[in-house]
Design an enzyme around this catalytic site. Structure first.
Site, short mmCIF file in Angstrom:
data_model
loop_
_atom_site.label_atom_id
_atom_site.label_comp_id
_atom_site.label_asym_id
_atom_site.label_seq_id
_atom_site.Cartn_x
_atom_site.Cartn_y
_atom_site.Cartn_z
N LYS A 82 40.86 -22.03 14.13
CA LYS A 82 42.29 -21.77 14.39
C LYS A 82 42.91 -22.97 15.09
CE LYS A 82 44.92 -18.03 16.71
NZ LYS A 82 44.80 -16.79 17.51
N ASN B 23 43.20 -4.85 16.08
CA ASN B 23 43.79 -6.03 16.72
C ASN B 23 44.37 -5.63 18.07
OD1 ASN B 23 44.76 -8.56 17.31
ND2 ASN B 23 45.37 -8.96 15.18
N SER C 238 41.04 -10.31 18.92
CA SER C 238 42.05 -10.96 19.79
C SER C 238 41.86 -10.68 21.28
CB SER C 238 43.48 -10.54 19.45
OG SER C 238 43.79 -10.84 18.12
O1 LIG Z 1 47.56 -15.36 17.17
C1 LIG Z 1 48.77 -15.10 17.05
O2 LIG Z 1 49.64 -15.57 17.81
C2 LIG Z 1 49.27 -14.21 15.94
C3 LIG Z 1 50.62 -13.98 15.80
C4 LIG Z 1 51.12 -13.21 14.77
C5 LIG Z 1 50.25 -12.67 13.86
C6 LIG Z 1 48.87 -12.89 13.98
C7 LIG Z 1 48.39 -13.64 15.01
N1 LIG Z 1 47.04 -13.92 15.16
C8 LIG Z 1 46.05 -13.53 14.23
C9 LIG Z 1 44.88 -12.96 14.92
O3 LIG Z 1 44.68 -11.80 14.75
C10 LIG Z 1 44.03 -13.84 15.80
O4 LIG Z 1 44.04 -15.13 15.32
C11 LIG Z 1 42.57 -13.41 15.94
O5 LIG Z 1 42.42 -12.06 16.17
C12 LIG Z 1 41.92 -14.19 17.09
O6 LIG Z 1 42.63 -13.96 18.29
P1 LIG Z 1 42.40 -14.83 19.60
O7 LIG Z 1 40.95 -14.76 19.94
O8 LIG Z 1 43.22 -14.17 20.67
O9 LIG Z 1 42.83 -16.21 19.27
#
Ligand SMILES: O=C(O)c1ccccc1NCC(=O)[C@H](O)[C@H](O)COP(=O)(O)O
Length: 363
Positions: free
Chosen positions: A149, A281, A318
């Site tokens: 990412k 999520n 997330s």
């Molecule tokens: O990550 C964002 O800001 C986001 C915004 C709008 C739609 C989707 C988004 N993210 C996708 C995801 O679900 C995350 O990339 C994934 O779960 C990992 O989350 P993290 O560990 O908090 O980076």
């Protein structure tokens, strides 16, 4: 019912223009202006009916901006349109509207027939779900889906020196069971090229194509690029779409990670036959708020019971940063986690994984 009726009408309208030539092949003569307008009206109405059906399932995300009706429209939506703005209500809706346009352009360049041919040369499928189960058994921790990412709408750029293959290799060495590769360019600075590069670099972890799917065409496209799994978001897709898209996934040998955010979405998805992998999520995709207790809330009581009975793997997604966070969602019942920010931001993503679990899970 109504949708089917209107679909039949518009198809009938085109068929009426077809005639059979002597050798039996169909020829299509151009539509007159009024017929073309009638077709446009029917297509537009089908779109409105689809949004209505989605709304009855609690889906607030509209697939396209509510453009005004075509010329001479008279019908059931005439009065309801007056108070609808055509600016997106939140970031998820904005992403979906943008994706819809992007996909219709891509489809013109690479029609489905072309993709089906390309499938013959696609890299072999790897079993995404089996990799998660095996990792969970081996380590005693939830199987890790490590996310490649670069950026996100909520956090901006997460890593400047972004080399997708290097990051993927580091994740694999660090003990990740599977990888998630963001392919959306506009909002996440990802790409299908990244997915292909990682796949062709010999990384063995099965790959999730992290996309905003609005059209089954994208599933075929992802497979041609080497994906082993794909994300389907229940906040965007009505039940019927999830049903037929998961069937397409099965047919193509892809795992479908069906993502939910709240109780209503979870109940919808639990009512669909054949779902094997559900992501919860913790990020509200409309407001960006992250709360890991969402995972626990959605796995409590009867829902958790049904999930265990159906042997569905749940992925906590997330906002996971520490060993305590991992323990919390594991205690809630997840067998896998999807993590981006907390590991991709570390200078060495491999040791980022060790930090996340409080232990080296590669051995
Ligand atoms: O990550 C964002 O800001 C986001 C915004 C709008 C739609 C989707 C988004 N993210 C996708 C995801 O679900 C995350 O990339 C994934 O779960 C990992 O989350 P993290 O560990 O908090 O980076």
């Amino acid at each position: 019912m109504e949708v089917q009726k209107s679909k039949k009408l518009s198809v009938a309208c085109v068929r009426a223009q077809q005639s059979e030539s002597k050798d039996g092949s169909a020829t299509v003569s151009p539509l007159s202006d009024s017929q073309e307008n009638a077709l446009k009206i029917k297509e537009w109405e089908v779109g409105r009916f689809q949004d209505e059906i989605a709304a009855t399932q609690g889906i607030r995300i509209r697939r396209r901006p509510p453009t005004g009706p075509p010329l001479h429209y008279v019908g059931p939506f005439e009065f309801r349109l007056q108070n609808e703005g055509n600016t997106p209500r939140n970031i998820l809706e904005e992403i979906v509207w943008n994706k819809d346009k992007e996909v219709s352009q891509l489809k013109e360049r690479k029609p489905l027939g072309m993709l089906k041919k390309a499938l013959e040369n696609a890299p072999p499928n790897r079993d995404f779900i089996a990799a998660l189960r095996a990792s969970n058994l081996r380590t005693g921790f939830p199987g890790l889906i490590a996310e490649v990412k670069k950026a996100s709408p909520s956090r901006g750029i997460l890593r400047e020196d972004f080399d997708p293959v290097e990051i993927a290799r580091a994740y694999e060495k660090g003990g990740a069971a599977c990888l998630s590769v963001l392919t959306d360019e506009k909002y996440f600075k990802g790409s299908f090229e990244n997915l292909e590069l990682i796949r062709n670099a010999g990384v063995k972890c099965p790959l999730l194509c992290k996309e905003f799917v609005v059209d089954a065409w994208q599933i075929y496209y992802a497979r041609t690029k080497g994906a082993d799994a794909i994300l389907l978001i229940a906040a965007v897709l009505p039940d019927l779409d999830i049903r037929y898209m998961t069937k397409i996934c099965k047919m193509l040998g892809l795992a479908a990670l069906v993502e939910v955010h709240d109780e209503r979405e979870m109940d919808r998805v639990l009512g669909i036959e054949g779902i094997e992998l559900i992501g919860i999520n913790n990020r509200n995709l409309a407001t960006f708020e992250v709360d890991i207790s969402n995972t626990k809330k959605l796995l409590e009581g009867e829902r958790g019971e049904i999930i265990r009975q159906k042997d569905i793997i749940v992925v906590g997604e997330s906002g996971l940063f520490t060993p305590a966070d991992v323990a919390y969602v594991q205690e809630a019942g997840v067998k896998a986690i999807l993590v981006g920010e907390s590991i991709v931001k570390q200078k060495d993503p491999r040791s980022g994984i060790t930090g996340l679990f409080g232990k080296d899970i590669s051995v």
